[in-house]
Write an enzyme that holds these catalytic residues in place. Structure first.
Site, short mmCIF file in Angstrom:
data_model
loop_
_atom_site.label_atom_id
_atom_site.label_comp_id
_atom_site.label_asym_id
_atom_site.label_seq_id
_atom_site.Cartn_x
_atom_site.Cartn_y
_atom_site.Cartn_z
CE LYS A 114 46.66 40.33 9.69
NZ LYS A 114 46.48 38.88 9.89
CG ASP A 154 43.40 39.15 8.03
OD1 ASP A 154 43.66 38.19 8.76
OD2 ASP A 154 42.67 40.09 8.41
P1 NDP Z 1 37.10 36.74 5.01
O1 NDP Z 1 37.14 38.12 4.48
O2 NDP Z 1 37.21 35.59 4.09
O3 NDP Z 1 35.78 36.53 5.88
C1 NDP Z 1 35.49 37.35 6.97
C2 NDP Z 1 34.10 37.03 7.46
O4 NDP Z 1 33.84 37.75 8.65
C3 NDP Z 1 33.03 37.45 6.49
O5 NDP Z 1 31.92 36.61 6.62
C4 NDP Z 1 32.71 38.87 6.96
O6 NDP Z 1 31.43 39.32 6.59
C5 NDP Z 1 32.81 38.71 8.45
N1 NDP Z 1 33.19 39.98 9.07
C6 NDP Z 1 34.25 40.76 8.76
N2 NDP Z 1 34.26 41.87 9.52
C7 NDP Z 1 33.17 41.77 10.31
C8 NDP Z 1 32.62 42.60 11.32
N3 NDP Z 1 33.21 43.76 11.66
N4 NDP Z 1 31.47 42.18 11.94
C9 NDP Z 1 30.88 41.01 11.60
N5 NDP Z 1 31.35 40.19 10.64
C10 NDP Z 1 32.49 40.56 10.02
O7 NDP Z 1 38.25 36.69 6.13
P2 NDP Z 1 38.93 35.42 6.81
O8 NDP Z 1 37.95 34.31 6.91
O9 NDP Z 1 40.23 35.20 6.14
O10 NDP Z 1 39.27 35.99 8.26
C11 NDP Z 1 38.38 35.85 9.37
C12 NDP Z 1 39.15 36.03 10.67
O11 NDP Z 1 40.18 35.02 10.74
C13 NDP Z 1 39.90 37.35 10.84
O12 NDP Z 1 39.93 37.70 12.22
C14 NDP Z 1 41.32 37.02 10.39
O13 NDP Z 1 42.29 37.90 10.93
C15 NDP Z 1 41.46 35.62 10.96
N6 NDP Z 1 42.50 34.79 10.36
C16 NDP Z 1 42.49 34.50 9.03
C17 NDP Z 1 43.47 33.68 8.49
C18 NDP Z 1 43.44 33.25 7.06
O14 NDP Z 1 44.25 32.37 6.71
N7 NDP Z 1 42.57 33.76 6.23
C19 NDP Z 1 44.58 33.19 9.31
C20 NDP Z 1 44.45 33.48 10.73
C21 NDP Z 1 43.46 34.28 11.20
P3 NDP Z 1 31.21 40.21 5.24
O15 NDP Z 1 31.14 39.21 4.14
O16 NDP Z 1 29.94 40.91 5.50
O17 NDP Z 1 32.39 41.13 5.14
#
Ligand code: NDP
Length: 434
Positions: A114, A154
């Site tokens: 990561k 991510d």
């Molecule tokens: P994105 O950046 O596309 O979206 C993240 C979302 O979560 C946004 O809506 C963001 O809000 C919100 N967010 C981020 N940090 C926080 C926080 N501290 N408190 C509240 N809301 C928060 O990321 P992904 O959708 O790709 O990832 C989401 C999760 O899924 C993560 O845990 C990631 O590790 C996991 N994941 C992702 C994969 C992938 O293929 N993308 C694969 C496996 C796991 P804002 O817009 O305000 O930042």
């Protein structure tokens, strides 16, 4: 805990795994002789660097860059890059550790890693994001490669950021190779990769519900986040006839009693991916409830699927979900439930699955993207989706195999940890002390 006292997320992730694999570990005295646990829990190496970039006003900015290469026993290092202000050693070490088990579960040959930066793309111009990504890759390029380490996206790293980093790698090395996954369709990206984590999450959920003969159709669902994983989780839920009620960002959540339908989802995708706006605007447009600073777990629904970030469901939120009659919790995000929350779900015999199993679809299709890149091939949407579906079914079957308890309750945490552990441990043993 004594060695890494300032790394709470890393300690949390490692403790959870060690608690559940103890019985299996004790069955293999040779693992103990090889000091396997320490070698498995401590990353192979951590690369850390300063990233300099110039903002639109001409000021020179600095951020930290990281790559945690955790374990490459079963394949090249693989795992996403996170760009978010909260990024630090502890968060990336927990994610790389979890990734090692998750990748083992996919059945594909991928090790765990990561990386990322404390740079946040939020509020930055396109040009600033490009200059940052180029500067980040100027440091990282020397440590990655198609047979060595293949990063992906991510939080904060989507198609745009992957594109800029890929371009810079190509410029520096004059090599067009699959060193990143999550690329655009035009230059080696796999079909279904953007959808994979969310779709896989719902395929897994469907399998969980099937163990109790529950149909997903008509079920109400609380979703958190509104990024990549949340969007495609909602898309697949809609396709299967479920009713998503909420989504969120780091400023708050919306609750739509009529459900987020296809048209509203298209609006969310436009708002978040193109306009890079805030979820509050959904509430204004559709005249629904918005809770600033809140998370959706106090709303009533059949299913909850956290898709935002780590530790977003604490004990209190879990208790509220259980009180409101939640039947299943499936994690799109990595480690979104605290240990207290997991215990509450399990004590209440709620169907609960940790992210390392339910969100493994994303990295699985990244693995399929690597295969397509190596073979200079492009598979159809249907072919990739079918493979993804099969992989999620296989992961579920493995969790049932290793996690079913005496009373018939499926402990998905134990199932996922033991299945992943056995595979990596056997590979490490076979390769000697290195
Ligand atoms: P994105 O950046 O596309 O979206 C993240 C979302 O979560 C946004 O809506 C963001 O809000 C919100 N967010 C981020 N940090 C926080 C926080 N501290 N408190 C509240 N809301 C928060 O990321 P992904 O959708 O790709 O990832 C989401 C999760 O899924 C993560 O845990 C990631 O590790 C996991 N994941 C992702 C994969 C992938 O293929 N993308 C694969 C496996 C796991 P804002 O817009 O305000 O930042």
């Amino acid at each position: 805990k004594q060695r890494f006292p300032n790394e709470p997320e890393y300690i949390q992730a490692v403790s959870q795994v060690l608690e559940t694999i103890e019985d299996e570990y004790n069955r293999h005295p040779d693992f103990d002789q090889a000091n396997l646990i320490e070698r498995l829990c401590i990353p192979d190496r951590i690369i850390k660097f300063r990233v300099n970039w110039v903002d639109d006003k001409g000021n020179v900015q600095t951020n930290m860059g990281f790559r945690v290469q955790h374990n490459n026993s079963i394949g090249p290092y693989k795992g996403g890059l996170r760009f978010h202000a909260s990024v630090n050693d502890s968060i990336l070490k927990f994610l790389a550790f979890e990734q090692t088990f998750k990748n083992a579960l996919t059945t594909l040959p991928m090790g765990g890693a990561k990386g990322g930066s404390d740079f946040s793309p939020r509020g930055k111009s396109n040009a600033e994001v490009m200059r940052f990504c180029q500067a980040f890759m100027r440091e990282l390029w020397n440590y990655i490669g198609p047979d060595c380490d293949v990063p992906a996206g991510d939080i904060g790293v989507g198609g745009r950021e992957v594109g800029y980093m890929f371009g810079q790698y190509k410029k520096l090395t004059n090599q067009f190779v699959g060193i990143l996954t999550g690329k655009s369709q035009e230059f080696g990206g796999s079909l279904i990769r953007p959808e994979a984590t969310g779709y896989g999450n719902v395929y897994f959920l469907k399998n969980m519900l099937k163990t109790r003969n529950i149909d997903i159709k008509g079920k109400t669902v609380l979703v958190s986040g509104s990024g990549n994983v949340a969007q495609y989780t909602i898309e697949k839920l809609l396709e299967l006839g479920a009713k998503p009620l909420t989504c969120s960002d780091s400023d708050g959540y919306i609750y739509d009693p009529d459900g987020i339908d296809e048209e509203k989802l298209a609006y969310i995708m436009e708002l978040k991916n193109i306009e890079r706006g805030r979820i509050r605007e959904y509430a204004e447009k559709y005249n629904v409830k918005y809770v600033a600073g809140g998370r959706p777990w106090s709303e009533k629904a059949d299913i909850a699927t956290p898709c935002a970030t780590q530790n977003e469901i604490n004990g209190e939120a879990a208790a509220e979900l259980v009180k409101n009659g939640v039947i299943a919790v499936t994690e799109g995000a990595n480690m979104p439930s605290t240990p207290e929350a997991i215990k509450i779900f399990q004590d209440a015999k709620v169907l609960y699955c940790p992210g390392k199993a339910s969100n493994a679809g994303g990295v699985a299709v990244s693995g399929l993207e690597m295969s397509q890149n190596s073979g200079r091939l492009k598979w159809s949407r249907e072919e990739v989706d079918e493979r993804l579906h099969q992989i999620m079914d296989d992961i579920h079957a493995n969790c049932v195999k290793y996690g079913t308890e005496a009373d018939g309750y499926i402990n998905y945490v134990k199932g996922a940890n033991v299945a992943g552990f056995i595979k990596v441990a056997k590979a490490m043993m076979a390769q000697g002390i290195i």
